[in-house]
Scaffold this active site. Structure first.
Site, PDB file in Angstrom:
ATOM      1  N   HIS A 148       1.006  -1.109  -0.018  1.00  0.00           N
ATOM      2  CA  HIS A 148       0.046   0.234  -0.098  1.00  0.00           C
ATOM      3  C   HIS A 148       0.932   1.313   0.005  1.00  0.00           C
ATOM      4  O   HIS A 148       2.005   1.405   0.543  1.00  0.00           O
ATOM      5  CB  HIS A 148      -0.949   0.122   1.283  1.00  0.00           C
ATOM      6  CG  HIS A 148      -0.360   0.056   2.499  1.00  0.00           C
ATOM      7  ND1 HIS A 148      -0.304   1.072   2.996  1.00  0.00           N
ATOM      8  CD2 HIS A 148       0.001  -1.074   3.229  1.00  0.00           C
ATOM      9  CE1 HIS A 148       0.405   0.771   4.247  1.00  0.00           C
ATOM     10  NE2 HIS A 148       0.581  -0.315   4.376  1.00  0.00           N
ATOM     11  N   ASP A 196      -0.414   4.479   0.787  1.00  0.00           N
ATOM     12  CA  ASP A 196      -1.089   5.311   1.632  1.00  0.00           C
ATOM     13  C   ASP A 196      -0.217   5.151   3.073  1.00  0.00           C
ATOM     14  O   ASP A 196       0.118   4.214   3.373  1.00  0.00           O
ATOM     15  CB  ASP A 196      -2.308   5.253   1.839  1.00  0.00           C
ATOM     16  CG  ASP A 196      -2.798   3.955   2.297  1.00  0.00           C
ATOM     17  OD1 ASP A 196      -2.532   3.015   2.226  1.00  0.00           O
ATOM     18  OD2 ASP A 196      -3.970   4.018   3.258  1.00  0.00           O
ATOM     19  N   ASP A 214       6.214   1.175   6.695  1.00  0.00           N
ATOM     20  CA  ASP A 214       4.828   0.914   6.371  1.00  0.00           C
ATOM     21  C   ASP A 214       4.254   1.893   5.361  1.00  0.00           C
ATOM     22  O   ASP A 214       3.498   2.827   5.670  1.00  0.00           O
ATOM     23  CB  ASP A 214       4.282   1.123   7.617  1.00  0.00           C
ATOM     24  CG  ASP A 214       2.916   0.732   7.542  1.00  0.00           C
ATOM     25  OD1 ASP A 214       2.357  -0.037   6.727  1.00  0.00           O
ATOM     26  OD2 ASP A 214       2.061   1.121   8.657  1.00  0.00           O
ATOM     27  N   GLU A 260      -5.215   1.391   2.290  1.00  0.00           N
ATOM     28  CA  GLU A 260      -5.040   0.188   3.386  1.00  0.00           C
ATOM     29  C   GLU A 260      -5.214   0.693   4.825  1.00  0.00           C
ATOM     30  O   GLU A 260      -5.714   0.052   5.680  1.00  0.00           O
ATOM     31  CB  GLU A 260      -3.755  -0.323   3.243  1.00  0.00           C
ATOM     32  CG  GLU A 260      -3.562  -1.594   4.126  1.00  0.00           C
ATOM     33  CD  GLU A 260      -2.969  -1.470   5.619  1.00  0.00           C
ATOM     34  OE1 GLU A 260      -2.924  -2.374   6.235  1.00  0.00           O
ATOM     35  OE2 GLU A 260      -2.319  -0.322   5.905  1.00  0.00           O
ATOM     36  N   GLU A 261      -4.695   2.056   5.133  1.00  0.00           N
ATOM     37  CA  GLU A 261      -4.697   2.609   6.440  1.00  0.00           C
ATOM     38  C   GLU A 261      -6.104   3.033   6.859  1.00  0.00           C
ATOM     39  O   GLU A 261      -6.467   3.376   7.910  1.00  0.00           O
ATOM     40  CB  GLU A 261      -3.826   3.656   6.598  1.00  0.00           C
ATOM     41  CG  GLU A 261      -2.347   3.314   6.284  1.00  0.00           C
ATOM     42  CD  GLU A 261      -1.608   2.500   7.381  1.00  0.00           C
ATOM     43  OE1 GLU A 261      -2.311   1.889   8.329  1.00  0.00           O
ATOM     44  OE2 GLU A 261      -0.438   2.219   7.211  1.00  0.00           O
ATOM     45  N   ASP A 301       4.611  -6.274   4.314  1.00  0.00           N
ATOM     46  CA  ASP A 301       3.998  -5.224   5.123  1.00  0.00           C
ATOM     47  C   ASP A 301       3.862  -5.685   6.479  1.00  0.00           C
ATOM     48  O   ASP A 301       2.639  -5.287   7.194  1.00  0.00           O
ATOM     49  CB  ASP A 301       2.491  -4.995   4.407  1.00  0.00           C
ATOM     50  CG  ASP A 301       1.752  -3.872   5.215  1.00  0.00           C
ATOM     51  OD1 ASP A 301       2.263  -2.779   5.499  1.00  0.00           O
ATOM     52  OD2 ASP A 301       0.351  -3.888   4.726  1.00  0.00           O
ATOM     53  N   HIS A 336       3.098   3.409  12.325  1.00  0.00           N
ATOM     54  CA  HIS A 336       1.864   4.189  12.754  1.00  0.00           C
ATOM     55  C   HIS A 336       2.229   5.117  14.268  1.00  0.00           C
ATOM     56  O   HIS A 336       1.257   5.718  14.663  1.00  0.00           O
ATOM     57  CB  HIS A 336       0.643   3.106  13.426  1.00  0.00           C
ATOM     58  CG  HIS A 336       0.301   2.501  12.353  1.00  0.00           C
ATOM     59  ND1 HIS A 336      -1.203   1.625  12.608  1.00  0.00           N
ATOM     60  CD2 HIS A 336       0.429   2.122  11.177  1.00  0.00           C
ATOM     61  CE1 HIS A 336      -1.332   1.217  11.441  1.00  0.00           C
ATOM     62  NE2 HIS A 336      -0.518   1.256  10.616  1.00  0.00           N
TER      63      HIS A 336
HETATM   64  N1  LIG Z   1       1.862  -5.483  10.751  1.00  0.00           N
HETATM   65  C1  LIG Z   1       0.763  -5.538   9.678  1.00  0.00           C
HETATM   66  C2  LIG Z   1      -0.398  -5.149  10.431  1.00  0.00           C
HETATM   67  C3  LIG Z   1      -0.953  -4.041   9.629  1.00  0.00           C
HETATM   68  C4  LIG Z   1      -2.059  -3.193  10.310  1.00  0.00           C
HETATM   69  O1  LIG Z   1      -1.747  -2.539  11.173  1.00  0.00           O
HETATM   70  N2  LIG Z   1      -3.322  -3.546   9.955  1.00  0.00           N
HETATM   71  C5  LIG Z   1      -4.522  -2.714  10.669  1.00  0.00           C
HETATM   72  C6  LIG Z   1      -5.637  -3.309  10.055  1.00  0.00           C
HETATM   73  C7  LIG Z   1      -6.831  -2.556  10.652  1.00  0.00           C
HETATM   74  C8  LIG Z   1      -7.786  -3.257  11.177  1.00  0.00           C
HETATM   75  N3  LIG Z   1      -8.672  -2.356  11.274  1.00  0.00           N
HETATM   76  C9  LIG Z   1      -8.266  -1.086  11.121  1.00  0.00           C
HETATM   77  N4  LIG Z   1      -7.073  -1.282  10.311  1.00  0.00           N
HETATM   78  C10 LIG Z   1      -4.653  -3.492  12.053  1.00  0.00           C
HETATM   79  O2  LIG Z   1      -4.900  -2.469  12.970  1.00  0.00           O
HETATM   80  O3  LIG Z   1      -4.059  -4.579  12.423  1.00  0.00           O
HETATM   81 ZN   LIG Z   2       1.203  -1.472   6.317  1.00  0.00          ZN
HETATM   82 ZN   LIG Z   3      -0.145   0.526   8.786  1.00  0.00          ZN
END
Ligand SMILES: NCCCC(=O)N[C@@H](Cc1c[nH]cn1)C(=O)O
Ligand SMILES: [Zn+2]
Ligand SMILES: [Zn+2]
Length: 478
Positions: A99, A101, A133, A167-168, A196, A446
């Site tokens: 991703h 974004d 990320d 994705e985010e 990822d 994040h």
């Molecule tokens: N290390 C990979 C995890 C990727 C990630 O952070 N995914 C999010 C996906 C998500 C689910 N609801 C909102 N976002 C996570 O929180 O696991």
């Molecule tokens: Zn990611």
């Molecule tokens: Zn992320």
């Protein structure tokens, strides 16, 4: 193959600085998908990727997934960029996903440097939003292909790619595209690889073969028609916030044990064989406590921490919408509040059953309060858990590539987070999916001061290339 891979590794070493400059260029595009004002930047980032792959000779297809309402504004969803690089019937076809974004980032959140300017620190950290990320890894695939072409090295596989810009923000629109394209653009895919996620520690690489699912809930409590003055109405009306705090406090205890009856019933017991997979992993409470900046770890044993991250369901409370949260003192009684919480789910939990148990429990607890307020439980989004056998040849190729680059056998890990698209690919394309991380546990995805270490970025570009070479010589039907 050895000759080509060695040449590729040398070229990656020689081009380190150029690769860092490319990362700098993309970190400077603030492609924050959750911010309506940045939507143009997300699209610019997608277009940057497409243009660069097309310059290389890839065939690309831009799919615009439609519209979304964000902050009251109707916005175009950013494009999904599908691509095909090479189309040789004698080669295997690998589909990679990533991703473009990123999460939001503001200097005032506590970043030491501007989040959208890549800064290389003396200790080798490349700091910037998206560095790990997921801009570093998606550049890894591109730089690998570019390096092969510039040096006239044979590219070992046909590469298909799928890069999204949401994705985010819940990957809106992506599942439908994957389902629709399964027999079209994605036809002929032998295996999928996603870069990822992160290593378990800071030093030892890993391959990941499991993810938890997520079921996200809003718990809404609504009372009077408007906010009230607590001096006038406190103690004389049922307060939504009081009810909400009571209900939220019933969900989970301070040691992380979920209090909802029946929630652990569907959890697959840990077998003796599985116990062995927790031996000798690069994971320590000492390192974890350092990353956490304060030791707040619940469990005494490392393996229990990992089991509660990978193997057991957990429940986290995220926030309250509609409640007063600013600095200073305000004496309002909020009229309507929404508590946000989510459960991470594991084999063999069914999202539908989870939602039923959560709703029944909260309705029962709310009834006990005898409140005249109204309560609703809303499941807002979800994704299922994923588990794959690490014995598949796709994982063997990943393990061999890791040994070539890092000189060690990778740990086999699962993750506590969720990447729902993994299961979408596996189920709709009927192929194996490998998670092959580039970054380390302390990268701070994040978070503030997100980074990827120069070592992980450069070796990671080698790793993705070595993996493609290993896939080319591995029998994937075995
Ligand atoms: N290390 C990979 C995890 C990727 C990630 O952070 N995914 C999010 C996906 C998500 C689910 N609801 C909102 N976002 C996570 O929180 O696991
Ligand atoms: Zn990611
Ligand atoms: Zn992320």
């Amino acid at each position: 193959m050895a000759n080509t891979v060695d040449k590729y590794f040398d070229l990656v070493d020689q081009n380190q600085q150029k690769f860092i400059e490319t990362l700098r260029e993309v970190v400077e595009i603030p492609s924050v998908s959750s911010d309506a004002s940045k939507r143009g930047e997300v699209v610019r980032m997608g277009e940057w990727l497409q243009a660069r792959w097309e310059q290389l000779g890839a065939q690309c297809k831009r799919i615009d997934p439609g519209k979304q309402i964000l902050e009251g504004e109707e916005l175009d969803l950013p494009p999904v960029i599908l691509g095909q690089y090479g189309n040789d019937a004698n080669k295997k076809t690998v589909l990679v996903y990533g991703h473009y974004d990123v999460q939001p980032a503001l200097l005032e959140d506590g970043w030491a440097t501007d989040p959208f300017t890549l800064v290389e620190m003396d200790d080798g950290r490349l700091v910037g939003r998206g560095s790990t990320d997921d801009k570093g890894p998606i550049l890894g695939w591109l730089l690998c292909a570019e390096t092969h072409k510039q040096a006239g090295l044979d590219f070992p596989v046909n590469l298909k790619f799928c890069f999204e810009g949401m994705e985010e923000s819940g990957s809106e629109g992506l599942d439908a595209i994957i389902v629709d394209q399964a027999d079209k653009w994605f036809k002929g895919t032998d295996v999928v690889c996603i870069s990822d996620n992160y290593w378990l520690g800071k030093n030892k690489p890993c391959l990941t073969h499991g993810l938890r699912g997520v079921s996200y809930f809003h718990l809404q409590v609504e009372g009077p028609g408007a906010d009230l003055h607590s001096g006038v109405f406190g103690g004389t009306v049922h307060e939504p916030m009081v009810d909400l705090v009571h209900l939220l406090s019933k969900l989970v205890d301070t040691n992380g044990r979920i209090q909802i009856p029946g929630i652990y019933d569907q959890v697959m017991p840990v077998t003796d064989e599985e116990e062995l997979t927790y031996e000798n992993l690069e994971f320590s409470h000492t390192a974890l406590a350092t990353d956490l900046k304060h030791d707040v770890i619940i469990h005494a044993e490392e393996r229990d921490t990992l089991k509660h991250r990978w193997r057991y369901p957990t429940l986290s409370i995220h926030g309250v919408e509609g409640a007063f949260y600013s600095p200073g003192d305000k004496t309002v009684i909020p009229a309507k509040v929404k508590g946000k919480f989510s459960l991470r789910t594991v084999p063999n939990m069914e999202p539908k059953r989870v939602a039923e148990l959560v709703t029944a429990f909260l309705e029962k607890e709310f009834a006990k309060l005898g409140s005249k307020n109204r309560m609703r439980v809303i499941e807002t989004h979800g994704g299922r858990w994923w588990y794959s056998s690490p014995n598949h040849p796709n994982f063997v190729a990943g393990a061999r590539a890791t040994e070539l680059v890092y000189g060690v056998k990778p740990d086999l890990t699962r993750e506590g987070g969720s990447i729902p698209v993994t299961l979408t690919f596996e189920e709709n394309l009927n192929v194996n999916v490998l998670l092959l991380p580039m970054g380390a546990a302390d990268d701070g995805a994040h978070s503030i001061n997100e980074k990827i270490d120069r070592r992980n970025y450069i070796q990671g570009i080698k790793l993705l290339g070595a993996y493609l070479h290993e896939v080319a010589v591995t029998d994937m039907t075995a």
